[in-house]
Design a protein around this motif. Sequence first.
Motif, mmCIF file in Angstrom:
data_model
loop_
_atom_site.group_PDB
_atom_site.id
_atom_site.type_symbol
_atom_site.label_atom_id
_atom_site.label_comp_id
_atom_site.label_asym_id
_atom_site.label_seq_id
_atom_site.Cartn_x
_atom_site.Cartn_y
_atom_site.Cartn_z
ATOM 1 N N ASP A 1 -4.680 -9.846 -2.989
ATOM 2 C CA ASP A 1 -5.292 -9.394 -4.240
ATOM 3 C C ASP A 1 -5.055 -7.900 -4.481
ATOM 4 O OD1 ASP A 1 -6.636 -9.578 -6.619
ATOM 5 O OD2 ASP A 1 -8.649 -9.667 -5.739
ATOM 6 N N LEU B 1 -3.057 -5.272 -6.855
ATOM 7 C CA LEU B 1 -2.319 -5.184 -8.115
ATOM 8 C C LEU B 1 -2.317 -3.747 -8.623
ATOM 9 C CD1 LEU B 1 -4.435 -6.884 -10.911
ATOM 10 C CD2 LEU B 1 -5.218 -6.742 -8.597
ATOM 11 N N PRO C 1 -1.654 4.596 -8.495
ATOM 12 C CA PRO C 1 -2.859 3.983 -7.942
ATOM 13 C C PRO C 1 -2.779 2.460 -7.988
ATOM 14 C CG PRO C 1 -3.294 4.984 -10.075
ATOM 15 C CD PRO C 1 -1.881 5.304 -9.739
ATOM 16 N N ILE C 2 -3.436 1.804 -7.042
ATOM 17 C CA ILE C 2 -3.487 0.348 -7.049
ATOM 18 C C ILE C 2 -4.940 -0.104 -7.062
ATOM 19 C CG2 ILE C 2 -1.271 -0.162 -5.947
ATOM 20 C CD1 ILE C 2 -2.846 -0.376 -3.283
ATOM 21 N N THR C 3 -5.122 -1.343 -7.442
ATOM 22 C CA THR C 3 -6.440 -1.973 -7.398
ATOM 23 C C THR C 3 -6.414 -2.991 -6.270
ATOM 24 O OG1 THR C 3 -6.662 -1.732 -9.782
ATOM 25 C CG2 THR C 3 -8.091 -3.345 -8.723
ATOM 26 N N ILE C 4 -7.443 -2.975 -5.425
ATOM 27 C CA ILE C 4 -7.537 -3.981 -4.366
ATOM 28 C C ILE C 4 -8.825 -4.761 -4.585
ATOM 29 C CG2 ILE C 4 -7.717 -4.376 -1.864
ATOM 30 C CD1 ILE C 4 -6.183 -1.774 -1.453
ATOM 31 N N LEU D 1 0.837 -1.202 0.000
ATOM 32 C CA LEU D 1 0.000 0.000 0.000
ATOM 33 C C LEU D 1 0.873 1.253 0.000
ATOM 34 C CD1 LEU D 1 -2.671 -0.991 2.676
ATOM 35 C CD2 LEU D 1 -2.750 -1.338 0.219
#
Lengths: 399, 97
Positions: free
Chosen positions: B18, B20, A212-215, A203
């Motif tokens: 999870d 990414l 930005p990241i995808t969770i 994070l």
Amino acid sequence: MSQEEKKVAKTGNEAFAEAMRQINPDVVAAYPITPATEIVQIFSQFVADGMVKTEFVPAESEHSAMSACIGASACGARAMTGTSAQGLALMWEMLYIAAGLRLPIVMAVVNRALSAPINIHCDHSDTMGARDSGWIQIFSENVQEAYDNLIQAVRIAEHPDVCLPVMVTTDGFILSHCLETLAMLSDEQVSQFVGPVPNRTDLLSSLEKNQPITIGALDLQDYYFEHRRQVAEAMVKAKRVIALIGDEFAKLSGRHYSFVEPYRLEEAEAAVVVMGSSTGTAKEVVDSLRASGKKVGLLKIRVFRPFPEEEIVKALGKVKVVGIMDRADGLNAVSGPLYPEIAAAFYHHQSRPQLLDFIYGLGGRDVPPRDIETIFSDLLEVTSSGKRNFTVKYIGVRE
Amino acid sequence: MKTAEEKKSTWKELPEGDVLEGASSLQFKTGNWRSIRPVHHPEKCIHCLLCWIACPDSAIKVKDGRFQTIDYDYCKGCGICSHECPKKAIEMVPEKK
Ligand code: SF4
Ligand code: SF4
């Protein structure tokens, strides 16, 4: 405040709220439900009085409360909540998401029967139903344990080898509303013990690099299985961490906690397995039966997830007959939920006790010592006759 | 979409929880699902952009406040744009035609 331990009179709900005040989480999102309402109600007063730095989110449902905790935790905040029964049931979908995303949320759960018929009193049907959700589950025998367990839960959940949510339970009304003596640590001791939230490198690097990241993206056939395998491994690793944090907490408080608590099991021929507040009553019964020469004992299960299989086998391997006290029914035409897990634990062992299941205390039905005496007399009869005439018996129901 | 030769991570290698990179949905061409296709009729269009607001896949492309085109890589053919258009400027036609 002094480092001396303070003895105070607190109910289970007050003890949970005090522990939360001392933990001082970043976010508490909650929705009220009997008998857990007071936990967050008292805590919201601490927020209003400026005693904690917490952002309090009064949500419109338990589903939203858990969702808000998930969002906060995914941002690296320390998030907590409290609930019971139908509230836990309404969180269902989000419970699995919290665990699957590896978010170390800590929740105080007051055990209460699930509807229908509607009932606000204690049994374990709510938390037993969440046993395969990926949450660590710690049951409390009394108010002191509830307080101590909640403080340890933060460290267990956030340990980098674990990163799983933890629920700490008390029994509805029996513990949540009953006044008991509580030895409180000082605010400083708790604050030092829990420390800051450990940084999640994944994070953090996103924030540092402004990427930005995808969770929680779509995982499908290609990766879901690998991610679930990781959750399974985290639960295995949690065993080492729970022991580690237990030792550290013992140094601080003088109170030692393990996965199970054996009570007068030396040379016991018959024993019961019990979780939660009935343990206290059962200990009394064990004492009085021991005083009359009966070789009986008890095993309390404190940590139900991860399941302490080895510890149970070690503690009960030499006992002839074991009665499992299930405060929930499996409604599977066989037994309550605790029975098959203990039976499975013993399956591969040569030396194993005969097992009987006793479903008791549903919907807050009182569990007086004489009911537990009945259980022991059933067990002792099997020790002498060697014959087991039933698998499951309902204790305390009107026949 | 991922290619067949791509080496897939084992559960021990994969980042936990999870997590990414952002905008990974760009790799997922939802246009593959489409069975009916929105067809835009520019002569009827008043550029109110209601279709752009309503499209759940951001498949309506707008430039300088005017309807430009439909991105068929991501348009999954739900027909919401067509339903919302006050001028019936978007017609849904079967893909097979
Ligand atoms: S059909 Fe649906 S997905 Fe395609 S452009 Fe219209 S609203 Fe968007
Ligand atoms: S909703 Fe219809 S009229 Fe409005 S911009 Fe879209 S296509 Fe044009």
